[in-house]
Design a protein around this motif. Structure first.
Motif, PDB file in Angstrom:
ATOM      1  N   SER A 113       0.815  -1.221   0.000  1.00 35.25           N
ATOM      2  CA  SER A 113       0.000   0.000   0.000  1.00 35.25           C
ATOM      3  C   SER A 113       0.846   1.267   0.000  1.00 35.25           C
ATOM      4  O   SER A 113       0.355   2.337  -0.351  1.00 35.25           O
ATOM      5  N   GLN A 114       2.123   1.183   0.379  1.00 37.84           N
ATOM      6  CA  GLN A 114       2.997   2.349   0.427  1.00 37.84           C
ATOM      7  C   GLN A 114       4.091   2.244  -0.635  1.00 37.84           C
ATOM      8  O   GLN A 114       4.723   1.196  -0.793  1.00 37.84           O
ATOM      9  N   ASN A 115       4.301   3.312  -1.390  1.00 33.28           N
ATOM     10  CA  ASN A 115       5.359   3.366  -2.391  1.00 33.28           C
ATOM     11  C   ASN A 115       6.692   3.654  -1.709  1.00 33.28           C
ATOM     12  O   ASN A 115       6.858   4.698  -1.076  1.00 33.28           O
ATOM     13  N   GLY A 166       5.036   6.982   5.267  1.00 37.94           N
ATOM     14  CA  GLY A 166       4.103   5.879   5.454  1.00 37.94           C
ATOM     15  C   GLY A 166       3.257   6.047   6.705  1.00 37.94           C
ATOM     16  O   GLY A 166       3.270   7.096   7.370  1.00 37.94           O
ATOM     17  N   SER A 167       2.497   5.027   7.052  1.00 36.39           N
ATOM     18  CA  SER A 167       1.594   5.032   8.205  1.00 36.39           C
ATOM     19  C   SER A 167       2.031   3.973   9.208  1.00 36.39           C
ATOM     20  O   SER A 167       2.274   2.820   8.835  1.00 36.39           O
ATOM     21  N   LEU A 168       2.100   4.360  10.482  1.00 31.87           N
ATOM     22  CA  LEU A 168       2.537   3.423  11.512  1.00 31.87           C
ATOM     23  C   LEU A 168       1.567   2.276  11.717  1.00 31.87           C
ATOM     24  O   LEU A 168       1.916   1.255  12.317  1.00 31.87           O
ATOM     25  N   ILE A 169       0.320   2.416  11.241  1.00 28.95           N
ATOM     26  CA  ILE A 169      -0.632   1.309  11.350  1.00 28.95           C
ATOM     27  C   ILE A 169      -0.706   0.523  10.040  1.00 28.95           C
ATOM     28  O   ILE A 169      -1.550  -0.358   9.906  1.00 28.95           O
ATOM     29  N   GLY A 170       0.150   0.877   9.082  1.00 35.39           N
ATOM     30  CA  GLY A 170       0.214   0.154   7.822  1.00 35.39           C
ATOM     31  C   GLY A 170       1.663  -0.128   7.456  1.00 35.39           C
ATOM     32  O   GLY A 170       2.413  -0.720   8.234  1.00 35.39           O
ATOM     33  N   GLU A 171       2.065   0.298   6.255  1.00 29.78           N
ATOM     34  CA  GLU A 171       3.461   0.166   5.825  1.00 29.78           C
ATOM     35  C   GLU A 171       4.172   1.492   6.061  1.00 29.78           C
ATOM     36  O   GLU A 171       3.602   2.557   5.825  1.00 29.78           O
ATOM     37  N   PHE A 172       5.448   1.434   6.491  1.00 23.05           N
ATOM     38  CA  PHE A 172       6.148   2.682   6.784  1.00 23.05           C
ATOM     39  C   PHE A 172       7.654   2.464   6.844  1.00 23.05           C
ATOM     40  O   PHE A 172       8.148   1.342   6.959  1.00 23.05           O
ATOM     41  N   TRP A 173       8.364   3.590   6.760  1.00 21.70           N
ATOM     42  CA  TRP A 173       9.804   3.677   7.005  1.00 21.70           C
ATOM     43  C   TRP A 173       9.978   4.750   8.073  1.00 21.70           C
ATOM     44  O   TRP A 173       9.550   5.887   7.897  1.00 21.70           O
ATOM     45  N   LEU A 174      10.603   4.425   9.218  1.00 18.54           N
ATOM     46  CA  LEU A 174      10.646   5.320  10.365  1.00 18.54           C
ATOM     47  C   LEU A 174      11.451   6.583  10.107  1.00 18.54           C
ATOM     48  O   LEU A 174      11.171   7.629  10.685  1.00 18.54           O
ATOM     49  N   ASN A 234      17.795  -5.917  -0.763  1.00 14.02           N
ATOM     50  CA  ASN A 234      17.050  -4.664  -0.902  1.00 14.02           C
ATOM     51  C   ASN A 234      15.622  -4.928  -0.428  1.00 14.02           C
ATOM     52  O   ASN A 234      14.792  -5.426  -1.189  1.00 14.02           O
ATOM     53  N   LEU A 235      15.340  -4.593   0.808  1.00 12.55           N
ATOM     54  CA  LEU A 235      14.002  -4.804   1.358  1.00 12.55           C
ATOM     55  C   LEU A 235      13.084  -3.611   1.113  1.00 12.55           C
ATOM     56  O   LEU A 235      11.935  -3.635   1.546  1.00 12.55           O
ATOM     57  N   ASN A 236      13.588  -2.579   0.434  1.00  6.76           N
ATOM     58  CA  ASN A 236      12.770  -1.409   0.109  1.00  6.76           C
ATOM     59  C   ASN A 236      12.468  -1.313  -1.385  1.00  6.76           C
ATOM     60  O   ASN A 236      12.110  -0.250  -1.890  1.00  6.76           O
ATOM     61  N   GLY A 237      12.619  -2.432  -2.111  1.00  7.27           N
ATOM     62  CA  GLY A 237      12.293  -2.437  -3.531  1.00  7.27           C
ATOM     63  C   GLY A 237      10.796  -2.456  -3.767  1.00  7.27           C
ATOM     64  O   GLY A 237       9.984  -2.325  -2.851  1.00  7.27           O
ATOM     65  N   LYS A 238      10.393  -2.651  -5.039  1.00 14.08           N
ATOM     66  CA  LYS A 238       8.979  -2.657  -5.391  1.00 14.08           C
ATOM     67  C   LYS A 238       8.293  -3.883  -4.798  1.00 14.08           C
ATOM     68  O   LYS A 238       8.845  -4.980  -4.789  1.00 14.08           O
ATOM     69  N   TYR A 239       7.077  -3.686  -4.319  1.00 12.99           N
ATOM     70  CA  TYR A 239       6.308  -4.788  -3.747  1.00 12.99           C
ATOM     71  C   TYR A 239       5.669  -5.595  -4.878  1.00 12.99           C
ATOM     72  O   TYR A 239       5.009  -5.035  -5.747  1.00 12.99           O
ATOM     73  N   PRO A 240       5.860  -6.926  -4.889  1.00  9.30           N
ATOM     74  CA  PRO A 240       5.283  -7.739  -5.968  1.00  9.30           C
ATOM     75  C   PRO A 240       3.763  -7.854  -5.832  1.00  9.30           C
ATOM     76  O   PRO A 240       3.244  -8.108  -4.747  1.00  9.30           O
ATOM     77  N   ARG A 241       3.067  -7.639  -6.943  1.00 12.75           N
ATOM     78  CA  ARG A 241       1.611  -7.730  -6.918  1.00 12.75           C
ATOM     79  C   ARG A 241       1.110  -9.164  -6.907  1.00 12.75           C
ATOM     80  O   ARG A 241      -0.036  -9.436  -6.592  1.00 12.75           O
ATOM     81  N   ARG A 242       1.966 -10.100  -7.272  1.00 16.27           N
ATOM     82  CA  ARG A 242       1.615 -11.519  -7.201  1.00 16.27           C
ATOM     83  C   ARG A 242       2.919 -12.308  -7.011  1.00 16.27           C
ATOM     84  O   ARG A 242       4.007 -11.823  -7.345  1.00 16.27           O
TER      85      ARG A 242
END
Length: 447
Positions: free
Chosen positions: A279-281, A294-302, A403-411
């Motif tokens: 949900s977060q780019n 990002g959102s602390l109740i969703g996806e985020f980077w501190l 790289n854990l901050n790459g693009k999130y796979p849609r499938r």
């Protein structure tokens, strides 16, 4: 004090002048001498009168100055009293507002609890109905009369179709229940965030009122006293907090900010990164990674600056938690340290073997790995901008380790292998990650 002395001096002169007059007639020469003495005395009296007049004039000027200062003091005291009354009224209004917010938060919490209980009851009812239906179907299929009657064999496909339809309805209901539970969990986190903000607002208003009162009394002093906020999530754990959620902390020599705390039975972990639904780019520039997003109740980077403010307080442990689309979970721990902006937020990791043998590895070297984004190329690759090539910001060495901050796979596919989320293990590169969590806790905590 000077006026009585002058009067005494006048009396002495008059007495001396009186004694100087002759009691009997003398010659004309003695008479002339006495008039000279009288002239001297008169001249002295004139000088004394002039001195008394000047003294009175100075006293009047001083009295006027004293009266003016008294008026100014009275007006200042009245103004201070008026400002104190205004602040008291404002504080009462703010207290009512805070009480109203607390009441709303408690009301929302009660509604959420009621909804959770309602969903649980519906889930139990669905499961009980499903169990009864399965019993009926099994009884119908195993009934000897049904098996011996050829005409009744045609009912079996119908029952199977009915069972499949019922299963589909049950699957749909279960999915809706899961969605409701996710929403309720998010609402619960949101309520915890609101409660944390209310508590923080109370403390800030209390400190603000105390400072304003000190200024009004003329006793304002610069103070470096602590604000009462915890320095990290583990300090909250030590203070007695056991519920995971959003809290406000203030690391040493840093500003306050909100974090997501994950409380376990042994420690409180401060989450610095979380991804689970795309949900977060995360393809952001240097400034965003520095401040956080990002959102602390969703996806985020501190945020690199916030992470550094935590790291500089002492030695911390970093825990990396990963899961793939097949449901397999992995966990790794490191001794963790993050430098400041002057060193490009270089990351220092040492394998932590305290929890057993771990096959996930990430090396940083003695100098550490600087953080890199597409607009701030700090990676160790000489001819490639790894962040621009792979997407997102990360501590890149040669563009191929993690790289854990790459693009999130849609499938769950390997089509986005080049720019997706990946982590290299001893078994090879894992490019089908579904969730990631990075969290830290003091290294002194026994895990």
């Amino acid at each position: 004090m000077q006026t009585p002395l002058l009067l005494l001096l006048v009396l002495i002169i008059l007495v001396q002048a009186g004694t100087s007059f002759p009691t009997e007639r003398r010659g004309s020469q003695a008479k002339y001498a006495s008039w000279d003495d009288v002239n001297v005395v008169a001249h002295g009296l004139l000088q004394l009168g002039q001195g008394l007049k000047e003294h009175v004039d100075k006293t009047k000027v001083q009295m006027r100055d004293v009266n003016a200062k008294l008026k100014a003091f009275n007006s200042t005291a009245a103004e201070l009293g008026r400002r104190q009354q205004e602040q008291d009224r404002d504080l009462k209004a703010r207290s009512k507002e805070v009480e109203e917010r607390e009441r709303l938060v408690e009301q929302l919490a009660d509604e959420v609890k009621a909804k959770v209980e309602e969903v649980k009851a519906e889930s139990e009812d669905i499961h009980s109905r499903m169990d009864r239906l399965e019993e009926k179907v099994e009884g119908a299929v195993r009934d000897p009369e049904v098996e011996s009657n050829d005409s009744d064999h045609s009912r079996v496909p119908f029952i199977q179709r009915m069972l499949e339809a019922q299963n589909r309805r049950i699957d749909g209901l279960v999915e809706k229940i899961k969605q409701q539970q996710d929403k309720l969990e998010k609402q619960s986190l949101h309520l915890q965030a609101l409660q944390s903000k209310v508590r923080y607002t109370k403390r800030i208003k209390s400190h603000r009122r105390r400072d304003e009162e000190t200024v009004l009394k003329g006793e304002a002093e610069q103070s470096n006293a602590p604000t009462g906020l915890a320095r990290d999530c583990h300090e909250l754990f030590v203070q007695g907090q056991r519920a995971s959620g959003v809290y406000t902390i203030q690391p040493q020599d840093s500003r306050p900010f909100s974090v997501l705390c994950e409380m376990t039975s042994e420690a409180g972990w401060t989450v610095i990164q979380r991804r689970h639904d795309g949900s977060q780019n995360f393809n952001q520039l240097w400034e965003s990674y520095q401040k956080g997003f990002g959102s602390l109740i969703g996806e985020f980077w501190l945020g690199l600056e916030n992470i550094h403010s935590l790291s500089k307080q002492g030695q911390y442990t970093l825990q990396v938690e990963l899961s793939d689309w097949a449901g397999q979970e992995q966990s790794t721990r490191y001794q963790f340290k993050l430098d400041g902006e002057e060193k490009k937020y270089a990351l220092h990791l040492d394998q932590d073997s305290s929890s057993g043998v771990q096959e996930n590895t990430m090396t940083t070297g003695a100098a550490g790995l600087p953080f890199s984004t597409s607009d701030r190329d700090n990676d160790l690759s000489a001819d490639t901008n790894c962040a621009g090539l792979l997407s997102g910001g990360w501590w890149f060495s040669s563009c191929g380790e993690s790289n854990l901050n790459g693009k999130y796979p849609r499938r769950p596919s390997h089509q986005s292998r080049r720019q997706g989320m990946f982590w290299t293990t001893a078994k090879g590169r894992n490019s089908s990650l579904k969730t990631t969590v990075l969290k830290i806790a003091p290294a002194t905590v026994k895990q």
